[in-house]
Design a protein around this motif. Structure first.
Motif, PDB file in Angstrom:
ATOM      1  N   GLN A  60     -33.269 -24.985 -48.865  1.00  0.00           N
ATOM      2  CA  GLN A  60     -33.432 -25.167 -50.564  1.00  0.00           C
ATOM      3  C   GLN A  60     -33.569 -26.227 -50.774  1.00  0.00           C
ATOM      4  O   GLN A  60     -34.256 -27.448 -49.683  1.00  0.00           O
ATOM      5  N   ALA A  61     -33.699 -26.870 -52.057  1.00  0.00           N
ATOM      6  CA  ALA A  61     -34.384 -28.602 -52.931  1.00  0.00           C
ATOM      7  C   ALA A  61     -34.043 -28.051 -54.292  1.00  0.00           C
ATOM      8  O   ALA A  61     -33.120 -27.700 -54.433  1.00  0.00           O
ATOM      9  N   GLN A 105     -25.740 -27.396 -46.906  1.00  0.00           N
ATOM     10  CA  GLN A 105     -26.684 -27.205 -47.477  1.00  0.00           C
ATOM     11  C   GLN A 105     -26.682 -25.522 -47.883  1.00  0.00           C
ATOM     12  O   GLN A 105     -25.832 -24.938 -47.040  1.00  0.00           O
ATOM     13  N   ARG A 106     -27.575 -25.579 -48.782  1.00  0.00           N
ATOM     14  CA  ARG A 106     -27.567 -24.234 -49.963  1.00  0.00           C
ATOM     15  C   ARG A 106     -27.794 -23.394 -49.287  1.00  0.00           C
ATOM     16  O   ARG A 106     -28.703 -23.327 -48.371  1.00  0.00           O
ATOM     17  N   GLU A 147     -31.286 -24.237 -46.479  1.00  0.00           N
ATOM     18  CA  GLU A 147     -32.225 -25.207 -46.595  1.00  0.00           C
ATOM     19  C   GLU A 147     -33.505 -25.619 -46.330  1.00  0.00           C
ATOM     20  O   GLU A 147     -34.338 -26.365 -46.005  1.00  0.00           O
ATOM     21  N   ARG A 165     -35.606 -20.434 -54.924  1.00  0.00           N
ATOM     22  CA  ARG A 165     -33.685 -21.825 -55.499  1.00  0.00           C
ATOM     23  C   ARG A 165     -33.796 -20.943 -56.821  1.00  0.00           C
ATOM     24  O   ARG A 165     -32.105 -20.541 -57.097  1.00  0.00           O
TER      25      ARG A 165
END
Length: 950
Positions: A17-18, A225-226, A554, A599
């Motif tokens: 993700q970010a 982490q997503r 991510e 995202r």
């Protein structure tokens, strides 16, 4: 020879993700006021969701739910109830009530004739007459008297009954005193169905129970982490829930975002073509896999008007502005029934049988680039999402937003808006009429048109042809293109791989053609183009396959950006060689926005325009073919309405457990039950009644429809839950031979010794230590074995065409004659012992020479004779990004062949020859290419699962 032990397969896919984009300050709003239009209407989760600081573990992920829009259950009046209460009865109808159909036979006959076979009215009458002729002697009749009877029964179905309505629009601006253009005098009719009622139907569908989400959430792994997967896992739904939750009265409600799509389509007829502009609707709550599978979660909302005029007025500014505003005003009017419930809850029946308070919102809009230009009110050539100048799109510009656009329109002149910002100042996007909606943000990623058909086919493949002509001249370039075509045609068969028997030189390209060419194009051009072009293709394909994953972590977004950076670096070769002067191409530029859109909206495969294009077939093209072609639209609307009624009836009957088994098995069971009851009644009256002897049951074979991919042979979609990957031999053997005869057929004189080795290994699988293999004392087997021409590998591949459980099945062929032609021996990945190292995380590559089974000491053993390949190097080829393998040989130069248990096989592997720099002989075909080359690429682009493995 190698010793292999079956072992659990490793997980060859790591979820990864970010940061969200910054919010902008608000600006004045514009609204769609129909400035040049005149409008006339003439209508014909179980349990309580946890707070945000509470995590629920789902497998390897931890899920955090939104704290306020929690999707609480309520009663029909909107009052929250005990969250553990059972749902109310969905219907009072009995399991024997087939209303409006007389019986199951009547329903399935109607469904077969109208939905599946799409039989014409005349043919229906003929079939029913023939059916009636067979029943006259029994004083019986078919379930329908004629096609009118069948259509009338379908029309009387109460479920799925959403009437079509219409409104008309016309130009009401200033008209010239004389010679008024035809378009100014015309009236444009728009047909639609109430989107609120359509959403009610989707939400009430029991088929979606367990495949729908009632509250936004965020998934994390052990490393925090997503994970981005379904639509509700993205930031956009969460942010919308935050805005809605600013009103405490909304807490506990369910957010239902609309996913809208439109795309003009053409139906061909003998005298030309007819255009239609269908509008589709889904909701963001259902899983991506459900939306991709078209299980009635994507519905037809309406048909938009397509204004036309004479060539004299086609480029008139007023006409173009009218056409744009007609589009937006039509959308605003169609969706106005939802406006109230974007701020006030609507009480809706949900798939689990409970009621919930629902708040609607406009969500992502699926559209190709021309439609995105129209939707966002920008000038063609500009980006609808950012402010980069059309002549410098390859830079990083500020994002567009509704407030900023409205402010620019207020402050600047039309000419300045057009040339400096790419804004058409006369257009007010329809989203300005609705709460919390920004069209620039809502335009979804479009994998089909931006990546597959756009960047790959229309740009990169065409640029290769231009490079060859620019470098070698037209004649020599044609020769090279012919060789590239021969290389593509020589690629060995593979499950789900579309064939290109004449190469890629055909005029009418489809999205499926482009997807198929992506799988085989890179090895075919290597040796004919510079290294940087190869690396540009490799980087782009990496981007394409990463972005099309079913779920992205991510780390995946980091890999995605790395692939995009490499693509931008290596595509410069097209500039330095004179093929391109600029890369300011909107569809190619759109790749820069993908990480942010992931995202926001989750995995892009749930929002691709291929979903709506596939719907065109059922909603537009097939109904058109069934029409009389005269005033076809009305007939097409009626056909769609009947299809929806049949689908709704099926869902209701299935929810009541009335469609288990086949129609024939159901009738036999009823006959059996009736016979048993008859005997029981007789026995009640007469204790001495004779008991009739039982007849053997009638054996009936029912063939269920198989789900085949649109790309080719032998790739099946498996519906149902996710299960462990496995391989099994074909249901029936193709023959039987004794061991010496099979050894002669395989040209393996050492085959008896190989079976000895295999049996010895199988007998000592669980031994920690055992004596070395000794042919003199090891068990021998010279009896008969059963030969099989194929085996089936089933595995989890959710990023490919698969069932809702993510399962996919492919066939592994090992036969002396494939479809009446030459032999076919597929290659496979083999899961090695943990102590054996090889390139692909413990996976070796082999070619299956034969499948067979034998029985030894009461054990049934399923085996494969395989020829091994070895990795040329321990790392991937730096240009193509693929591993290279070569046939392995023993010390004496003979091929390295072993017998393995089929449990060691993971799935098929696709090998493409390393063609080199020379032209390939015309004698090389798909049937013999595996025998004609000394090195092969392991094709990681064969499908998405192969990309994860390779």
């Amino acid at each position: 020879m190698r010793m292999l032990h079956p072992r659990p397969l490793r997980n060859h896919r790591k979820f990864h993700q970010a940061a969200p984009a910054p919010l902008r300050s608000p600006s004045p709003e514009r609204h769609n006021e129909d400035d040049a239009l005149h409008l006339d209407e003439n209508g014909p989760g179980d349990g309580f969701m946890p707070d945000a600081d509470t995590c629920v573990q789902l497998g390897p992920l931890f899920r955090t739910f939104h704290p306020h829009l929690t999707g609480l259950k309520c009663n029909i009046n909107g009052d929250f109830i005990d969250q553990n209460s059972p749902p109310p009865l969905r219907t009072d109808a009995l399991p024997t009530d087939w209303t409006p159909y007389e019986s199951r036979v009547a329903f399935e006959t109607a469904e077969f004739l109208f939905t599946r076979n799409q039989m014409s009215a005349g043919q229906i009458d003929t079939l029913l007459d023939l059916w009636a002729a067979t029943l006259i002697q029994y004083n019986d009749s078919p379930p329908f008297a004629s096609h009118r009877d069948l259509y009338g029964t379908i029309d009387s179905t109460p479920l799925g009954d959403i009437a079509w309505e219409s409104f008309s629009m016309s130009y009401k601006g200033v008209k010239p005193a004389e010679n008024v253009p035809p378009w100014m005098k015309a009236t444009y009719e728009v047909w639609f169905r109430d989107p609120r009622l359509l959403i009610h139907n989707i939400l009430a569908n029991p088929d979606f129970d367990g495949e729908i989400e009632y509250t936004p959430y965020r998934d994390y792994d052990d490393n925090n982490q997503r994970c981005f997967k379904n639509f509700f896992s993205g930031d956009w739904a969460w942010k919308q829930a935050d805005k809605i939750a600013e009103d405490p009265e909304m807490h506990g409600s369910t957010f239902v975002p609309l996913i809208v799509g439109s795309d003009k389509t053409t139906v061909s007829v003998a005298t030309g073509h007819t255009e239609y502009h269908p509008l589709y609707l889904s909701i963001g709550n259902v899983f991506n896999s459900v939306r991709r599978a078209h299980r009635n979660s994507l519905v037809l909302v309406g048909f938009l008007a397509i204004p036309t005029t004479t060539k004299e007025h086609a480029d008139d500014v007023d006409f173009r502005n009218f056409r744009r505003q007609l589009f937006h005003s039509s959308l605003a009017n169609i969706f106005k029934s939802l406006k109230k419930n974007m701020t006030t809850p609507d009480i809706v029946h949900c798939p689990d049988g409970h009621y919930r308070r629902v708040i609607y919102g406009l969500g992502p809009y699926i559209a190709d680039y021309p439609e995105q230009v129209l939707l966002s009110g920008i000038v063609t050539g500009w980006c609808p999402k950012c402010l980069n100048n059309r002549n410098a799109l390859d830079g990083n510009g500020l994002l567009r937003c509704r407030e900023h656009t409205d402010l620019l329109v207020q402050e600047l002149q039309h000419k300045q808006l057009w040339y400096e910002y790419g804004i058409v100042g006369d257009v007010v996007p329809f989203t300005n009429d609705f709460a919390r909606a920004d069209i620039h943000e809502l335009l979804s990623p479009d994998l089909l048109h931006q990546i597959i058909k756009g960047t790959f086919k229309d740009h990169l493949v065409d640029w290769v042809g231009e490079y060859l002509e620019h470098t070698h001249g037209k004649a020599r370039a044609a020769e090279i293109q012919d060789d590239i075509d021969r290389r593509i045609a020589a690629v060995a068969p593979f499950a789900g791989l579309r064939r290109f028997p004449e190469g890629r030189g055909f005029s009418q390209w489809t999205g499926d053609d482009s997807k198929a060419l992506m799988k085989v194009y890179l090895p075919a051009i290597r040796g004919h183009v510079p290294q940087d072009i190869i690396r540009a293709f490799s980087a782009f394909l990496d981007f394409c396959y990463i972005v099309r994953r079913e779920a992205l972590m991510e780390d995946d977004l980091v890999q995605l950006q790395d692939a995009l950076d490499r693509f931008h670096q290596y595509r410069e070769v097209f500039k330095t060689t004179g093929v391109r002067l600029t890369f300011s191409l909107p569809r190619q530029h759109s790749l820069q926005h993908y990480a942010r859109m992931i995202r926001l909206f989750g995995a892009p495969n749930g929002l691709c325009s291929s979903i709506t294009e596939s719907k065109h077939i059922k909603a537009v093209k097939e109904p058109w073919r069934r029409s009389s072609r005269y005033k076809a639209l009305g007939q097409m609307l009626l056909t769609n309405q009947r299809l929806d009624k049949i689908a709704a009836a099926r869902s209701d009957f299935e929810a009541r457990g009335m469609l288990h088994g086949s129609c024939v098995s159901d009738a036999l069971q009823m006959l059996k039950n009736g016979h048993s009851q008859s005997l029981s009644d007789d026995n009640d009256d007469d204790d001495d009644a004779l008991v009739m002897p039982q007849e053997p049951p009638i054996q009936i074979q029912v063939n269920e429809p198989q789900h085949q991919t649109i790309e080719g042979e032998a790739a099946d979609i498996i519906d149902g839950p996710t299960v462990e990957a496995h391989v099994e031999l074909a249901a029936k053997p193709s023959g039987a031979r004794d061991v010496p005869t099979l050894a002669l057929a395989l040209r393996l004189p050492e085959f008896p010794a190989m079976i000895q080795q295999f049996l010895y290994d199988q007998l000592h699988l669980t031994d920690h230590e055992h004596a070395a293999f000794d042919p003199a004392t090891a068990p021998a087997f010279m009896g008969r074995v059963l030969i099989y021409s194929s085996a089936a590998a089933s595995f989890y591949a959710p990023s490919d065409l698969s069932g809702t459980g993510g399962m996919r099945r492919e066939h592994i062929r090992a036969t002396t004659s494939w479809r009446g032609g030459p032999a076919r021996n597929d290659c496979v990945f083999v899961s090695m012992n943990d102590e054996v190292s090889c390139g692909l995380d413990g996976l070796a590559v082999a070619r299956v020479l034969c499948f067979f089974s034998l029985k030894y000491r009461a054990k049934y053993l399923q085996c494969a004779v395989v020829q091994w390949f070895s990795y040329v190097t321990d790392s991937r080829d730096p240009d193509t990004g693929m591993y290279i393998v070569a046939p392995s040989t023993n010390d004496n130069g003979t091929p390295d062949v072993s017998i393995i248990h089929i449990d060691c096989i993971f799935r098929t592997a696709h090998l493409i020859p390393v063609y080199g720099n020379n032209f390939i002989p015309r004698e090389i075909t798909l049937h013999n290419s595996h025998n004609m080359f000394r090195a092969f690429y392991i094709n990681k682009y064969a499908d998405h699962h192969a990309f994860e493995v390779g």
